[in-house]
Design an enzyme around this catalytic site. Sequence first.
Site, PDB file in Angstrom:
ATOM      1  CG  ASP A  18     -25.704 -15.070 -83.867  1.00 46.71           C
ATOM      2  OD1 ASP A  18     -25.582 -15.875 -84.815  1.00 46.71           O
ATOM      3  OD2 ASP A  18     -24.826 -14.247 -83.541  1.00 46.71           O
ATOM      4  CG  ASN A  32     -22.846 -18.655-102.448  1.00 36.58           C
ATOM      5  OD1 ASN A  32     -21.980 -19.358-102.950  1.00 36.58           O
ATOM      6  ND2 ASN A  32     -22.568 -17.671-101.603  1.00 36.58           N
ATOM      7  CG  ASP A  42     -22.465 -18.293 -96.550  1.00 38.47           C
ATOM      8  OD1 ASP A  42     -21.773 -19.076 -95.890  1.00 38.47           O
ATOM      9  OD2 ASP A  42     -22.443 -18.237 -97.802  1.00 38.47           O
ATOM     10  CE1 TYR A 133     -28.904 -16.255-102.992  1.00 34.30           C
ATOM     11  CE2 TYR A 133     -29.338 -18.527-102.390  1.00 34.30           C
ATOM     12  CZ  TYR A 133     -28.502 -17.572-102.925  1.00 34.30           C
ATOM     13  OH  TYR A 133     -27.255 -17.939-103.399  1.00 34.30           O
TER      14      TYR A 133
END
Length: 179
Positions: A18, A32, A42, A133
Amino acid sequence: MHQWTSTTGKTLRLEEGDITQVEADAIVNAANSRLAGGAGVDGAIHKAAGGSVMAELDGIRAKIGKCEPGEAVVTGAGKLKARYIFHAVGPVYRGGEEGEPDELASCYRECLQLAAERSLKTVAFPAISTGIYGYPMGEAAEIAIREIRHFLNQPSSVEEVRMVLFGKESLHAFEHALA
Ligand code: AR6
């Protein structure tokens, strides 16, 4: 294979983990264009770092508007065990023939350049664009590894790059690309 060493003794290390728990001079976020936060890595980074990071991004957004795919902006790292966060905007995968490979490569190059400009030694990346994405993991791994190796073969302050991969499947795809 988990590790690769350049002719100049710099290393690329692959690990499962992580990224919010990693200690490094800079940690890369998969952001983004709006720099607005979101889900995935994010969300995890903002949650772990605290509100100071979004406050800094608010300031950056006010100045530059949005951040295009392939580009990155820099903030401090709040409560994370890092000095900086590089917020890189990866491409949304649309089949791979609309410039996505160049945009993804550019994310890695830009972040490594940002690290070198700040005389940093260690940088940790997640697998940008491979979640929400939709970039296929194997293709993304080939691009990431090619760009990181190329960079580490050049002189710079950067001594170690860590790819912090979320889950065994990502780790295996990167191991395959490194081999
Ligand atoms: N540490 C390391 N890797 C992680 C972690 C973590 N804590 N959490 C997820 N991953 P994604 P993208 C992996 O979706 O595809 C956001 O909403 C994950 O398994 O985080 O670039 C942004 O705001 C995957 O392999 O980023 C954007 O809108 C990789 O990180 C959009 O998602 C990237 O997955 C960006 O999509």
